[in-house]
Design a protein around this motif. Sequence first.
Motif, short mmCIF file in Angstrom:
data_model
loop_
_atom_site.label_atom_id
_atom_site.label_comp_id
_atom_site.label_asym_id
_atom_site.label_seq_id
_atom_site.Cartn_x
_atom_site.Cartn_y
_atom_site.Cartn_z
N PHE A 47 62.12 -26.64 20.10
CA PHE A 47 62.39 -25.50 20.97
C PHE A 47 61.58 -25.58 22.25
CE2 PHE A 47 61.91 -21.01 22.28
CZ PHE A 47 63.24 -20.72 22.51
N GLY A 48 60.26 -25.65 22.12
CA GLY A 48 59.42 -25.75 23.30
C GLY A 48 58.02 -25.25 23.03
N LYS A 49 57.26 -25.05 24.12
CA LYS A 49 55.90 -24.56 23.96
C LYS A 49 55.59 -23.53 25.03
CE LYS A 49 53.37 -28.00 26.66
NZ LYS A 49 52.26 -28.95 26.66
N TRP A 50 54.83 -22.53 24.63
CA TRP A 50 54.27 -21.56 25.54
C TRP A 50 52.83 -21.97 25.79
CZ3 TRP A 50 57.52 -20.16 21.61
CH2 TRP A 50 58.64 -19.39 21.94
N TYR A 51 52.37 -21.82 27.02
CA TYR A 51 50.99 -22.16 27.35
C TYR A 51 50.53 -21.29 28.51
CZ TYR A 51 53.26 -24.87 31.06
OH TYR A 51 54.02 -25.25 32.14
N VAL A 52 49.23 -21.35 28.81
CA VAL A 52 48.66 -20.58 29.90
C VAL A 52 48.45 -21.52 31.08
CG1 VAL A 52 46.71 -19.17 30.66
CG2 VAL A 52 47.51 -19.02 28.29
N SER A 53 49.00 -21.15 32.20
CA SER A 53 48.90 -21.94 33.43
C SER A 53 47.90 -21.27 34.37
CB SER A 53 50.27 -22.03 34.09
OG SER A 53 50.19 -22.71 35.31
N SER A 54 47.01 -22.04 34.95
CA SER A 54 46.04 -21.51 35.91
C SER A 54 46.53 -21.76 37.32
CB SER A 54 44.68 -22.19 35.71
OG SER A 54 44.18 -21.89 34.44
N ARG A 55 46.49 -20.74 38.13
CA ARG A 55 46.88 -20.85 39.54
C ARG A 55 45.63 -20.81 40.40
NH1 ARG A 55 52.64 -20.55 40.01
NH2 ARG A 55 53.28 -20.68 37.83
N ASN A 56 45.53 -21.71 41.33
CA ASN A 56 44.37 -21.78 42.22
C ASN A 56 44.43 -20.67 43.27
OD1 ASN A 56 43.31 -24.10 41.00
ND2 ASN A 56 44.66 -25.41 42.21
N PRO A 57 43.26 -20.28 43.81
CA PRO A 57 43.29 -19.31 44.90
C PRO A 57 43.97 -19.94 46.12
CG PRO A 57 41.08 -20.17 44.59
CD PRO A 57 41.92 -20.72 43.48
N ARG A 58 44.57 -19.10 46.94
CA ARG A 58 45.26 -19.63 48.11
C ARG A 58 45.32 -18.57 49.20
NH1 ARG A 58 50.71 -17.74 47.92
NH2 ARG A 58 51.15 -16.74 45.93
N VAL A 59 45.67 -19.02 50.38
CA VAL A 59 45.87 -18.12 51.50
C VAL A 59 47.37 -17.97 51.70
CG1 VAL A 59 45.48 -17.76 53.97
CG2 VAL A 59 43.71 -18.84 52.57
N SER A 60 47.81 -16.74 51.81
CA SER A 60 49.22 -16.45 52.02
C SER A 60 49.36 -15.56 53.24
CB SER A 60 49.79 -15.75 50.78
OG SER A 60 51.19 -15.62 50.88
N GLY A 66 52.45 -10.69 59.17
CA GLY A 66 52.05 -12.06 59.48
C GLY A 66 50.57 -12.29 59.27
N GLU A 67 49.87 -11.27 58.81
CA GLU A 67 48.42 -11.36 58.58
C GLU A 67 48.12 -12.26 57.38
OE1 GLU A 67 44.73 -8.37 57.33
OE2 GLU A 67 46.76 -7.57 57.60
N ALA A 68 47.11 -13.10 57.51
CA ALA A 68 46.70 -13.97 56.41
C ALA A 68 45.96 -13.14 55.37
CB ALA A 68 45.81 -15.09 56.92
N ILE A 69 46.31 -13.35 54.11
CA ILE A 69 45.64 -12.65 53.01
C ILE A 69 45.21 -13.67 51.96
CG2 ILE A 69 46.77 -10.42 53.31
CD1 ILE A 69 48.72 -11.21 51.08
N GLN A 70 44.09 -13.38 51.30
CA GLN A 70 43.58 -14.27 50.26
C GLN A 70 44.14 -13.84 48.91
OE1 GLN A 70 41.63 -16.97 50.77
NE2 GLN A 70 41.57 -17.45 48.62
#
Length: 91
Positions: A47-60, A66-70
């Motif tokens: 079937f598959g696997k569930w796991y925890v994914s880590s997302r890195n901090p980023r600027v958006s 249009g303002e940059a936010i962390q």
Amino acid sequence: MNKAKLVEAFAQKNNLTKTHSEKIVNVLVETIQKTLKKGEEVKISGFGKWYVSSRNPRVSKNPQTGEAIQVAAFKTPAFKASKSLKNLFQS
């Protein structure tokens, strides 16, 4: 398919009451959630696997100003389908 239809299908397939089937589905979901909360994987062969994914901090950017936010680092649940599950959709 939603949870109610899953419970109904499980009940019919296994000759169980909907109440009993709902308890089984709830235990399955709760177990997956608790395991992921501990940072562990849940694998179901074929079937598959569930796991925890880590997302890195980023600027958006704020799309309105249009303002940059962390955006802070965060963890999110993810699912990866097994090869056999993916093959069901190959023609």
